[in-house]
Scaffold this active site. Structure first.
Site, PDB file in Angstrom:
ATOM      1  CE  LYS A  68     -30.095 -18.333  -3.943  1.00  7.85           C
ATOM      2  NZ  LYS A  68     -30.430 -18.253  -5.390  1.00  7.85           N
ATOM      3  CE  LYS A 104     -31.061  -9.830  -9.878  1.00  7.25           C
ATOM      4  NZ  LYS A 104     -31.843  -9.932  -8.638  1.00  7.25           N
TER       5      LYS A 104
END
Ligand code: NAD
Length: 423
Positions: A68, A104
């Site tokens: 995430k 990311k």
């Protein structure tokens, strides 16, 4: 950020490992990302020319759940920064105990130089290049610096075109009309505010009765909402700032009036009654109870840490305090609520958005707030207690708390202990 930002980030891992019982293999496995990709994104510009942008996506660790993490559009994006941010996300999700790993992404671009149509082509191009690496159950992107709900909507739409079906859970931070969650807008500031309420109990602070003061650097999504919460809580918000400078009123600012002025004029109002201009550097050194960096990284360094006079610092920004400033603040007994805990409200409500997308059942704002409050209060308590117990600062405790969960997950498939000869 500097080119060695990733090696600097790894220092947090080594520091935390000293205070928690994890197998050395856990630390070894967390020293590098599982997947780091770099790709070209060709974009046809409005004048007919072609530009090729560089994009990245990093899946740092997904043992506890899908990776995430946001996608950053900025001219200073580089591979080291993307890896460092993905590393921080791995720890942030683990600090608050949500079932995600860390990821990311980024593109080297100054989006302010692009037209809206060029920005849409770049965003869709990013998703076309990254589509084979992201997914509802593999890696779930979100907004970050310079990426907005509109950009998330373009990316989600592009993913649906590639897949031939809508999978809104592939990306969070979307507009509510296309599967975003209510309560995502103020979630980062709200999570920080819930941490502050817990901190107040520990320090026996009664903000209104004791006339407690607060200064906030950065008046964007995180800083603006937080200033409002702090004022509602009874703090005198004496200073706020943005990239153009700040405003100071020792008697307390009218936060709502500043929000209105900022919306109309794009700047804070230093000419309001009782106010004077203040620089960002001065703001950090004000004699206040609570200092809230909510803008950019590396603003409190070994150079100015000895001049910080706040009793507590709540890091809403990512990385506002450099690793060499931490010991200076800690030796002066300034409590720092670290970014991986203080600003985790944003990713927590992104988790709520993903959960709602997967189930197709949508929550009310009250449900979002209540669940966020429970998580932030519980995890703040765990980090605070660990810090007290081990006599360490809250940052090291937050990393140790996260490392314990990561260790349990990574070691569930065995370590050298299980494979020793005769074992
Ligand atoms: P934003 O772009 O909405 O606001 C940033 C604010 O900082 C603006 O007011 C800008 O003028 C100000 N600023 C920029 N450069 C500055 C400087 N040199 N000095 C002082 N002020 C400056 O961004 P945001 O979403 O509020 O994010 C702020 C910080 O919070 C970032 O570090 C971000 O990574 C972090 N954060 C945000 C979220 C979120 O959900 N928005 C979640 C986690 C962490």
């Amino acid at each position: 950020m500097t080119a060695d930002v990733f090696s600097d980030a790894l220092k947090r891992l080594d520091a935390a490992a000293e205070f928690v019982d994890v197998h050395p293999e856990t630390v070894l496995r967390l020293r590098q990302p599982r997947l780091m990709t770099e790709f070209a994104i060709p974009v046809r510009m409005d004048d007919g020319s072609l530009r090729v942008f560089t994009g990245f996506r990093c899946r740092y660790d997904d043992t506890r759940g899908p990776a995430k993490g946001g996608i950053r559009f900025h001219q200073d994006v580089c591979a080291s920064e993307v890896k460092a941010l993905a590393f921080w996300m791995t720890f942030k999700c683990s600090v608050v105990g949500i079932p995600f790993g860390g990821g990311k992404g980024g593109v080297i671009v100054d989006p302010k130089q692009l037209s809206t149509a060029e920005l849409e082509r770049l965003s869709r191009g990013y998703m076309r290049a990254a589509a084979r690496f992201v997914g509802v159950d593999t890696d779930v992107p979100a907004p970050d610096v310079n990426t907005t709900p509109l950009i998330m909507a373009w990316m989600s739409d592009e993913f649906a075109t590639i897949l031939g079906e809508r999978q809104p859970g592939v990306i969070t931070g979307k507009p509510v009309a296309v599967g975003g969650s209510v309560g995502r807008d103020d979630a980062t500031a709200r999570g920080g505010w819930y941490c502050l309420q817990e901190l107040q109990r520990k320090l026996s602070w009664l903000p209104k009765a004791q006339g407690r003061t607060c200064a906030v650097q950065g008046f964007g999504n995180a800083g603006e909402f937080f200033s409002r919460f702090a004022a509602q809580e009874g703090y005198k918000v004496v200073a706020i700032s943005d990239s153009r400078g700040g405003v100071f009123n020792p008697g307390g600012l009218d936060v709502e009036a500043q929000i209105r002025t900022k919306a109309q004029t794009k700047r804070v109002d230093a000419k309001a009654p009782g106010c004077r201009p203040i620089t960002n550097e001065e703001l950090l050194e004000l004699d206040v109870d609570l200092l809230v960096p909510a803008a950019i990284e590396n603003v409190i360094t070994a150079g100015n840490a000895s001049r910080v006079r706040a009793k507590a610092v709540l890091e809403l920004a990512n990385g506002p305090i450099t690793s060499d400033a931490d010991p200076v603040l800690s030796s002066r007994r300034i409590v720092v609520v670290p970014d991986v805990l203080a600003n985790a409200g944003g990713v927590t409500v992104s988790y709520f958005e993903w959960t709602q997308n997967k189930s197709g059942f949508y929550w009310t704002r009250e449900e979002v707030h209540q669940r966020l409050q429970q998580i932030m209060a519980r995890e703040f308590g765990a980090v605070y207690d660990l810090a007290q117990q081990k006599k360490i600062d809250m940052r090291t405790a937050a990393y140790a708390h996260a490392l314990r969960r990561l260790g349990a997950a990574l070691e569930s498939t065995g370590t050298a202990r299980n494979f020793a000869k005769g074992g």
